[in-house]
Scaffold this motif. Structure first.
Motif, PDB file in Angstrom:
ATOM      1  N   GLU A   1      -8.233   7.998  -7.686  1.00  0.00           N
ATOM      2  CA  GLU A   1      -6.914   7.391  -7.953  1.00  0.00           C
ATOM      3  C   GLU A   1      -6.300   6.856  -6.665  1.00  0.00           C
ATOM      4  O   GLU A   1      -5.687   5.776  -6.658  1.00  0.00           O
ATOM      5  CB  GLU A   1      -5.991   8.428  -8.591  1.00  0.00           C
ATOM      6  CG  GLU A   1      -6.363   8.805 -10.014  1.00  0.00           C
ATOM      7  CD  GLU A   1      -5.543   9.963 -10.544  1.00  0.00           C
ATOM      8  OE1 GLU A   1      -5.254   9.984 -11.758  1.00  0.00           O
ATOM      9  OE2 GLU A   1      -5.186  10.868  -9.746  1.00  0.00           O
ATOM     10  N   LEU A   2      -6.485   7.588  -5.576  1.00  0.00           N
ATOM     11  CA  LEU A   2      -5.948   7.134  -4.300  1.00  0.00           C
ATOM     12  C   LEU A   2      -6.632   5.849  -3.841  1.00  0.00           C
ATOM     13  O   LEU A   2      -5.977   4.933  -3.331  1.00  0.00           O
ATOM     14  CB  LEU A   2      -6.130   8.231  -3.244  1.00  0.00           C
ATOM     15  CG  LEU A   2      -5.683   7.898  -1.820  1.00  0.00           C
ATOM     16  CD1 LEU A   2      -4.213   7.500  -1.788  1.00  0.00           C
ATOM     17  CD2 LEU A   2      -5.942   9.086  -0.887  1.00  0.00           C
ATOM     18  N   LYS A   3      -7.934   5.753  -4.057  1.00  0.00           N
ATOM     19  CA  LYS A   3      -8.658   4.546  -3.661  1.00  0.00           C
ATOM     20  C   LYS A   3      -8.155   3.328  -4.420  1.00  0.00           C
ATOM     21  O   LYS A   3      -7.991   2.242  -3.854  1.00  0.00           O
ATOM     22  CB  LYS A   3     -10.159   4.744  -3.893  1.00  0.00           C
ATOM     23  CG  LYS A   3     -10.815   5.688  -2.898  1.00  0.00           C
ATOM     24  CD  LYS A   3     -12.297   5.891  -3.236  1.00  0.00           C
ATOM     25  CE  LYS A   3     -12.963   6.824  -2.235  1.00  0.00           C
ATOM     26  NZ  LYS A   3     -14.382   7.095  -2.569  1.00  0.00           N
ATOM     27  N   VAL A   4      -7.912   3.504  -5.714  1.00  0.00           N
ATOM     28  CA  VAL A   4      -7.388   2.398  -6.528  1.00  0.00           C
ATOM     29  C   VAL A   4      -6.007   1.984  -6.032  1.00  0.00           C
ATOM     30  O   VAL A   4      -5.720   0.786  -5.871  1.00  0.00           O
ATOM     31  CB  VAL A   4      -7.335   2.799  -8.019  1.00  0.00           C
ATOM     32  CG1 VAL A   4      -6.554   1.757  -8.825  1.00  0.00           C
ATOM     33  CG2 VAL A   4      -8.737   2.969  -8.578  1.00  0.00           C
ATOM     34  N   GLU A   5      -5.141   2.967  -5.775  1.00  0.00           N
ATOM     35  CA  GLU A   5      -3.787   2.643  -5.320  1.00  0.00           C
ATOM     36  C   GLU A   5      -3.807   1.969  -3.955  1.00  0.00           C
ATOM     37  O   GLU A   5      -3.013   1.068  -3.685  1.00  0.00           O
ATOM     38  CB  GLU A   5      -2.919   3.896  -5.282  1.00  0.00           C
ATOM     39  CG  GLU A   5      -1.470   3.586  -4.921  1.00  0.00           C
ATOM     40  CD  GLU A   5      -0.496   4.694  -5.258  1.00  0.00           C
ATOM     41  OE1 GLU A   5       0.685   4.553  -4.912  1.00  0.00           O
ATOM     42  OE2 GLU A   5      -0.912   5.690  -5.872  1.00  0.00           O
ATOM     43  N   LEU A   6      -4.724   2.386  -3.100  1.00  0.00           N
ATOM     44  CA  LEU A   6      -4.828   1.756  -1.790  1.00  0.00           C
ATOM     45  C   LEU A   6      -5.242   0.290  -1.887  1.00  0.00           C
ATOM     46  O   LEU A   6      -4.747  -0.552  -1.142  1.00  0.00           O
ATOM     47  CB  LEU A   6      -5.833   2.517  -0.921  1.00  0.00           C
ATOM     48  CG  LEU A   6      -5.263   3.583   0.012  1.00  0.00           C
ATOM     49  CD1 LEU A   6      -6.385   4.410   0.614  1.00  0.00           C
ATOM     50  CD2 LEU A   6      -4.430   2.948   1.116  1.00  0.00           C
ATOM     51  N   GLU A   7      -6.131  -0.014  -2.804  1.00  0.00           N
ATOM     52  CA  GLU A   7      -6.543  -1.408  -2.980  1.00  0.00           C
ATOM     53  C   GLU A   7      -5.378  -2.261  -3.481  1.00  0.00           C
ATOM     54  O   GLU A   7      -5.184  -3.397  -3.042  1.00  0.00           O
ATOM     55  CB  GLU A   7      -7.725  -1.498  -3.944  1.00  0.00           C
ATOM     56  CG  GLU A   7      -9.022  -0.892  -3.415  1.00  0.00           C
ATOM     57  CD  GLU A   7      -9.509  -1.545  -2.128  1.00  0.00           C
ATOM     58  OE1 GLU A   7      -9.235  -2.751  -1.922  1.00  0.00           O
ATOM     59  OE2 GLU A   7     -10.167  -0.852  -1.332  1.00  0.00           O
ATOM     60  N   ILE A   8      -4.595  -1.713  -4.396  1.00  0.00           N
ATOM     61  CA  ILE A   8      -3.406  -2.421  -4.886  1.00  0.00           C
ATOM     62  C   ILE A   8      -2.422  -2.633  -3.734  1.00  0.00           C
ATOM     63  O   ILE A   8      -1.867  -3.716  -3.550  1.00  0.00           O
ATOM     64  CB  ILE A   8      -2.747  -1.648  -6.039  1.00  0.00           C
ATOM     65  CG1 ILE A   8      -3.676  -1.608  -7.252  1.00  0.00           C
ATOM     66  CG2 ILE A   8      -1.401  -2.276  -6.412  1.00  0.00           C
ATOM     67  CD1 ILE A   8      -3.201  -0.688  -8.364  1.00  0.00           C
ATOM     68  N   ALA A   9      -2.215  -1.565  -2.939  1.00  0.00           N
ATOM     69  CA  ALA A   9      -1.288  -1.652  -1.815  1.00  0.00           C
ATOM     70  C   ALA A   9      -1.781  -2.652  -0.772  1.00  0.00           C
ATOM     71  O   ALA A   9      -0.980  -3.367  -0.159  1.00  0.00           O
ATOM     72  CB  ALA A   9      -1.124  -0.272  -1.192  1.00  0.00           C
ATOM     73  N   HIS A  10      -3.091  -2.718  -0.580  1.00  0.00           N
ATOM     74  CA  HIS A  10      -3.657  -3.689   0.361  1.00  0.00           C
ATOM     75  C   HIS A  10      -3.316  -5.111  -0.085  1.00  0.00           C
ATOM     76  O   HIS A  10      -2.941  -5.958   0.743  1.00  0.00           O
ATOM     77  CB  HIS A  10      -5.174  -3.489   0.435  1.00  0.00           C
ATOM     78  CG  HIS A  10      -5.884  -4.552   1.210  1.00  0.00           C
ATOM     79  ND1 HIS A  10      -5.750  -4.705   2.574  1.00  0.00           N
ATOM     80  CD2 HIS A  10      -6.748  -5.530   0.803  1.00  0.00           C
ATOM     81  CE1 HIS A  10      -6.496  -5.721   2.975  1.00  0.00           C
ATOM     82  NE2 HIS A  10      -7.110  -6.239   1.920  1.00  0.00           N
ATOM     83  N   ASP A  11      -3.413  -5.384  -1.378  1.00  0.00           N
ATOM     84  CA  ASP A  11      -3.103  -6.718  -1.907  1.00  0.00           C
ATOM     85  C   ASP A  11      -1.611  -7.028  -1.811  1.00  0.00           C
ATOM     86  O   ASP A  11      -1.220  -8.200  -1.718  1.00  0.00           O
ATOM     87  CB  ASP A  11      -3.559  -6.825  -3.366  1.00  0.00           C
ATOM     88  CG  ASP A  11      -5.080  -6.806  -3.503  1.00  0.00           C
ATOM     89  OD1 ASP A  11      -5.769  -7.126  -2.510  1.00  0.00           O
ATOM     90  OD2 ASP A  11      -5.573  -6.462  -4.596  1.00  0.00           O
ATOM     91  N   GLN A  12      -0.767  -5.979  -1.858  1.00  0.00           N
ATOM     92  CA  GLN A  12       0.686  -6.170  -1.826  1.00  0.00           C
ATOM     93  C   GLN A  12       1.281  -5.746  -0.481  1.00  0.00           C
ATOM     94  O   GLN A  12       2.485  -5.497  -0.383  1.00  0.00           O
ATOM     95  CB  GLN A  12       1.333  -5.355  -2.956  1.00  0.00           C
ATOM     96  CG  GLN A  12       0.859  -5.759  -4.342  1.00  0.00           C
ATOM     97  CD  GLN A  12       1.449  -4.877  -5.441  1.00  0.00           C
ATOM     98  OE1 GLN A  12       2.023  -3.818  -5.172  1.00  0.00           O
ATOM     99  NE2 GLN A  12       1.312  -5.320  -6.671  1.00  0.00           N
ATOM    100  N   TRP A  13       0.446  -5.723   0.540  1.00  0.00           N
ATOM    101  CA  TRP A  13       0.856  -5.146   1.813  1.00  0.00           C
ATOM    102  C   TRP A  13       2.078  -5.840   2.409  1.00  0.00           C
ATOM    103  O   TRP A  13       2.979  -5.175   2.947  1.00  0.00           O
ATOM    104  CB  TRP A  13      -0.302  -5.196   2.809  1.00  0.00           C
ATOM    105  CG  TRP A  13       0.007  -4.476   4.092  1.00  0.00           C
ATOM    106  CD1 TRP A  13      -0.168  -3.149   4.343  1.00  0.00           C
ATOM    107  CD2 TRP A  13       0.572  -5.034   5.276  1.00  0.00           C
ATOM    108  NE1 TRP A  13       0.248  -2.839   5.619  1.00  0.00           N
ATOM    109  CE2 TRP A  13       0.711  -3.987   6.215  1.00  0.00           C
ATOM    110  CE3 TRP A  13       0.985  -6.320   5.638  1.00  0.00           C
ATOM    111  CZ2 TRP A  13       1.238  -4.185   7.496  1.00  0.00           C
ATOM    112  CZ3 TRP A  13       1.512  -6.517   6.913  1.00  0.00           C
ATOM    113  CH2 TRP A  13       1.632  -5.461   7.824  1.00  0.00           C
ATOM    114  N   GLY A  14       2.137  -7.124   2.315  1.00  0.00           N
ATOM    115  CA  GLY A  14       3.259  -7.864   2.899  1.00  0.00           C
ATOM    116  C   GLY A  14       4.596  -7.403   2.342  1.00  0.00           C
ATOM    117  O   GLY A  14       5.569  -7.210   3.087  1.00  0.00           O
ATOM    118  N   LEU A  15       4.671  -7.220   1.026  1.00  0.00           N
ATOM    119  CA  LEU A  15       5.906  -6.766   0.397  1.00  0.00           C
ATOM    120  C   LEU A  15       6.225  -5.323   0.781  1.00  0.00           C
ATOM    121  O   LEU A  15       7.383  -4.981   1.036  1.00  0.00           O
ATOM    122  CB  LEU A  15       5.796  -6.894  -1.125  1.00  0.00           C
ATOM    123  CG  LEU A  15       5.725  -8.316  -1.682  1.00  0.00           C
ATOM    124  CD1 LEU A  15       5.474  -8.282  -3.194  1.00  0.00           C
ATOM    125  CD2 LEU A  15       7.027  -9.067  -1.384  1.00  0.00           C
TER     126      LEU A  15
END
Length: 211
Positions: free
Chosen positions: A167-181
């Motif tokens: 679950e953490l890996k999935v959330e990190l990938e989402i956060a990577h895509d939304q990192w600027g925000l």
């Protein structure tokens, strides 16, 4: 001492059993202080100019600055090692001590700070937010601590509470895509909550009224 100096206790850790005979306490924690003690809740200052938010960083770099990280959540951090660039700075850690910590925080995409027991104040977390670097933390630990005031899970930080590694890996990938925000929200949140100019004026008044 023959000159009878006035003594101040500075609390940066969660000392619930602090010495009650202290007459003056500067408190950067959420530990309540007895009303008969001259005290001030404040945010210890650091050089804000070294933690300016810019978007230039090392993609997919997660950095830890907790000393002796093996006594915290190290195994979980290294589960990410095959998918992210993981650096473990600090005493007793794989990548050792570093000077000029601001350079390493600025260079990172995320800051790993999964510290058992949390922090009384939390310099690394406050510096990371100032720099717009989202932190990876256990928000359940920090919800009643000073640094917890900054945290908005999935908006400006990543919460590991009750999450599996998958679950953490999935959330990190989402956060990577939304990192600027996330980065922008982190630095804005810091600026909305922490104002060192106001803090310095409050400390001046505190110093003038020492017991």
């Amino acid at each position: 001492h023959p000159s009878h100096p006035k003594v101040i206790l500075q609390m940066g850790n969660n000392w619930f059993d602090y010495p009650k005979e202290c007459k003056n306490i500067l408190n950067s924690t959420t530990v309540p202080i007895n009303v008969d003690i001259h005290s001030l809740n404040y945010y210890p200052e650091f050089d804000i100019n070294k933690f300016k938010n810019d978007n230039i960083h090392d993609e997919r770099l997660i950095s830890n600055f907790i000393h002796f990280n093996s006594s915290h959540c190290r195994d979980l951090l290294f589960e990410l090692d095959n998918h992210w660039k993981v650096k473990e700075y600090g005493a007793g850690n794989r990548d050792g001590l570093v000077n000029d910590i601001h350079k390493y925080i600025i260079d990172s995409e995320f800051i790993w700070h999964c510290k058992k027991g949390g922090d009384g104040y939390g310099f690394v977390i406050h510096q990371a937010f100032a720099a717009g670097r989202p932190v990876i933390v256990d928000c359940d630990i920090y919800k009643n601590q000073t640094a917890g005031r900054l945290m908005n899970p999935s908006v400006n930080c990543i919460d590991i509470s009750n999450k599996s590694i998958s679950e953490l890996k999935v959330e990190l990938e989402i956060a990577h895509d939304q990192w600027g925000l996330m980065s922008l929200d982190a630095s804005k949140t810091f600026n909305n909550i922490v104002n060192f100019d106001i803090q310095s004026e409050n400390v001046k008044v505190f110093m003038e009224e020492l017991i």
